[in-house]
Scaffold this motif. Structure first.
Motif, PDB file in Angstrom:
ATOM      1  N   ASP A 183       0.833  -1.213   0.000  1.00 17.08           N
ATOM      2  CA  ASP A 183       0.000   0.000   0.000  1.00 17.08           C
ATOM      3  C   ASP A 183       0.865   1.260   0.000  1.00 17.08           C
ATOM      4  O   ASP A 183       0.550   2.238  -0.692  1.00 17.08           O
ATOM      5  CB  ASP A 183      -0.938  -0.004   1.217  1.00 17.08           C
ATOM      6  N   ALA A 184       1.958   1.201   0.755  1.00 13.92           N
ATOM      7  CA  ALA A 184       2.850   2.364   0.803  1.00 13.92           C
ATOM      8  C   ALA A 184       3.492   2.608  -0.563  1.00 13.92           C
ATOM      9  O   ALA A 184       3.637   3.754  -0.997  1.00 13.92           O
ATOM     10  CB  ALA A 184       3.927   2.170   1.872  1.00 13.92           C
ATOM     11  N   ALA A 185       3.864   1.528  -1.248  1.00 11.85           N
ATOM     12  CA  ALA A 185       4.478   1.668  -2.573  1.00 11.85           C
ATOM     13  C   ALA A 185       3.465   2.234  -3.569  1.00 11.85           C
ATOM     14  O   ALA A 185       3.806   3.070  -4.409  1.00 11.85           O
ATOM     15  CB  ALA A 185       5.009   0.316  -3.050  1.00 11.85           C
ATOM     16  N   ILE A 186       2.218   1.768  -3.458  1.00 14.14           N
ATOM     17  CA  ILE A 186       1.166   2.284  -4.346  1.00 14.14           C
ATOM     18  C   ILE A 186       1.004   3.789  -4.112  1.00 14.14           C
ATOM     19  O   ILE A 186       0.885   4.568  -5.065  1.00 14.14           O
ATOM     20  CB  ILE A 186      -0.163   1.538  -4.104  1.00 14.14           C
ATOM     21  N   ALA A 187       1.049   4.171  -2.849  1.00 15.12           N
ATOM     22  CA  ALA A 187       0.897   5.600  -2.520  1.00 15.12           C
ATOM     23  C   ALA A 187       2.027   6.427  -3.123  1.00 15.12           C
ATOM     24  O   ALA A 187       1.858   7.616  -3.393  1.00 15.12           O
ATOM     25  CB  ALA A 187       0.849   5.775  -1.008  1.00 15.12           C
TER      26      ALA A 187
END
Lengths: 343, 335
Positions: free
Chosen positions: B236-240
């Protein structure tokens, strides 16, 4: 009761008992489409354990022109050529495709119980199971870890003897046995013991001989760690647990080799050197077989007092009722069950 | 026409099949059409291999990549002179072979760091020879990390099998140690390194899929919690941050998913088992997370068939095929 009509005096072979599985899953879909291809693919006679009305409504929903014959198991073999024989489990199923409901767990469980009872009662030759949804069963209070453990419990109830079920995934290209299955990976090094590997290896060797007709089964055993631990440089378990277990199996006269690095066990030449590969954890076993036989691998339970096979996939709620479910694995499961009971 | 990608071929252990497959690769018409290869080796050793293997080649030996000349059929050799080269026995492990092997690889890495070449392909080393030479070596990823002054915890191996690329979050660690190494930071690093490597290889908008650690990626926490607590938050952090990444998915079904440029797995066997089932020979291993493009071949130095002319260059051809798509002059990136 009249005997099945047959052109010779040879009795008609017993049919296979096929369970409904999760009523909201693709079990009914693939059962219907499998029966449609019975002649073309030489599918062995089976009967479905289900709620006949629920089955008919699924067939209608999918616009499948499949005649459905509510029967008793004894009539199933004769009925199979002209209609899909269904034996009533006595539980009303109401779940729509993709939407398990309160009827799901009782219906799924009733079908499994009846299949095992029919095999012990001499009405069916083997149990073939459609996929169930563990979460749905758990929510209803089902206390067994899974399908296979439940079958083992039922077998123990019938015979009075405990059985250790062993899951094997079989395809013409490869057979693999995960020694540990649905465990968090962090539990695997803690639960992996030489006894577990030995007990598993014994059952695999015995059933490859007894059920598959392999005179001298050859087992290849993977190491837990990369490169099978590389002499302890990459983990102690392979030297401390797996290697001694293999030595014990060999001492019993079982042709077992290893611990082998898993990554070099599964290419074509290597696969010819063994009949089944024992792997130490789920992904180590499932990755090679899913790579080689994505849609036609069969789940076979060894170690039970009867033959049990199952398709190697889940309930696929997202496509249930759509007609898109691929019956290849169920077809392979039925054919393999018929082959195994001949031995 | 844009300049072709320049690729240094580090010829590996001089007593093994490395010089032979390097030579076969440098002569391959498909390779020559796709890139400008230069073999990094002792000029005498590569000539000896050519002779005993019956390979005809016109050598152009240079001291600097800038002096190379790819016209005609000539094979450019960046000379990496080795003491004892003339007496080195093919097929035998020795300290001299180990030293030569490491020297070639180091020279090729330096050429890439300096921007003289766009990428490096390394022929197999022999760990016994390297140990005899008293040199520390535990695989190409660690070696390249040290040679490029990169923190090893951000360096990963990416296996390339045809169009499939498989990145390993952990590699040569026991299962117990690997589990302990799976942290949000680790997963964040491997996702970023993968995204950067794919962009370097010319994929404009890479799509990445990440596996779980546990069976069925934990099945909603039934079989383990690392997916919920570590892997999914890192994704999720990478997507953000704008990276296209999906998962975690069960490693057994993941490789059948279409539309991804790379798959990230948590364990050595999750990736290596799939790769070697799909392709036992033609597998290239890229070291990613370092400031250079570096690939090695996923097989050994095969001392038993050295100098016989029968070594198969398939894995090295595959490595070159992957790297030839790299953009020449693409700026180096460092985290």
């Amino acid at each position: 009761m009249t005997k099945p009509i047959s052109s010779t005096n040879k009795p008609m072979p017993l049919p296979l008992a096929l369970t409904l599985g999760e009523p909201a899953g693709i079990g009914l879909d693939i059962t219907l489409t499998t029966w449609q291809r019975r002649t073309e693919l030489g599918i062995p006679p089976f009967y479905l354990l289900a709620d006949p009305r629920h089955l008919k409504s699924r067939a209608a929903r999918m616009s499948l022109d499949v005649p459905i014959a509510p029967v008793e198991p004894a009539q199933a073999g004769a009925a199979f050529a002209n209609a899909l024989p269904v034996v009533d489990i006595g539980v009303t199923a109401t779940a729509d495709p993709g939407r398990p409901d309160a009827s799901s767990a009782p219906a799924a469980i009733a079908a499994i119980r009846r299949a095992v009872a029919d095999v012990f009662g001499g009405m069916a030759s083997a149990v073939v199971t459609n996929p169930v949804a563990k979460n749905v069963l758990y929510r209803s209070g089902f206390a067994e870890p899974g399908h296979t453990e439940y079958l083992a419990k039922l077998a123990a109830e019938m015979t009075g003897a405990t059985a250790m079920p062993v899951m094997m995934l079989w395809s013409p290209e490869l057979a693999v046995v995960p020694v540990t299955i649905h465990l968090p990976l962090s539990e695997v090094p803690k639960r992996l013991t030489a006894d577990l590997v030995v007990d598993t290896g014994r059952i695999v060797a015995r059933d490859l001989n007894r059920r598959f007709g392999i005179a001298h089964p050859r087992l290849a055993v993977a190491g837990l760690n990369p490169h099978a631990g590389e002499e302890g440089a990459l983990g102690e378990e392979d030297r401390a647990i797996v290697a001694p277990a293999i030595a014990r199996l060999a001492a019993e006269g079982i042709d077992a080799r290893g611990p082998l690095p898993a990554d070099t066990m599964f290419h074509e030449a290597a696969r010819k050197s063994y009949d089944a590969a024992l792997c130490m954890y789920h992904d180590q076993a499932l990755i090679p077989i899913k790579t080689l036989a994505f849609n036609h691998a069969v789940n076979v339970t060894l170690g039970l007092p009867f033959v049990r096979t199952s398709p190697d996939h889940g309930t696929a709620f997202d496509i249930a009722g759509s007609g898109r479910a691929d019956p290849s694995s169920l077809i392979a499961a039925l054919k393999l069950a018929a082959r195994l009971i001949e031995k | 026409m844009a300049e072709k990608t320049k690729i240094a071929i580090a010829s590996g252990d001089p007593a093994g099949i490395g010089p032979e497959i390097s030579l076969k690769t440098a002569l391959d018409p498909v390779v020559r059409a796709a890139c400008n290869p230069i073999v990094v080796c002792d000029a005498g050793i590569v000539a000896r291999h050519a002779k005993v293997c019956g390979i005809e080649a016109e050598f152009h030996t240079v001291k600097h990549v800038g002096d190379a000349d790819w016209s005609g059929q000539r094979v450019n050799v960046l000379d990496c002179a080795v003491a004892d080269a003339a007496t080195l026995a093919l097929g035998a492990t020795s300290a001299a072979a180990g030293r030569a092997s490491i020297a070639c690889c180091r020279t090729a890495v330096k050429a890439a760091l300096a921007g003289d070449v766009d990428a490096v392909v390394a022929a197999p080393q022999n760990e016994t020879s390297i140990a005899l030479a008293d040199i520390k070596f535990d695989g190409h990823p660690s070696f390249v990390a040290r040679e490029t002054a990169t923190n090893e915890s951000g360096v990963f191996m990416m296996l390339c099998v045809g169009r499939m690329k498989i990145v390993h979050a952990t590699l040569h660690s026991s299962v117990r140690e690997a589990i302990a190494m799976i942290t949000r930071e680790k997963i964040a690093r491997v996702i970023k390194a993968t995204d950067a490597a794919l962009r370097r290889l010319g994929i404009e908008k890479p799509k990445i899929c990440v596996s779980g650690l546990n069976p069925h990626a934990g099945e909603d926490g039934l079989f383990g919690s690392e997916e919920i607590e570590i892997i999914k938050p890192a994704i999720d952090a990478a997507i953000a941050e704008g990276i296209s990444v999906a998962g975690p998915l069960g490693a057994d079904i993941m490789f059948h998913k279409k539309g991804f440029d790379a798959f990230i797995v948590m364990l050595h066997d999750q990736g290596h088992v799939a790769a070697k089932v799909l392709s036992p020979n033609a597998t290239a291993a890229m070291t990613i997370g370092v400031p250079i493009l570096f690939a090695s071949v996923a097989h050994g130095s095969a001392h038993d068939i050295a100098g016989k002319g029968i070594a198969n260059p398939a894995a090295m051809l595959e490595a070159i095929r992957q790297l030839a798509k790299a953009k020449p002059g693409f700026p180096l990136t460092r985290e």
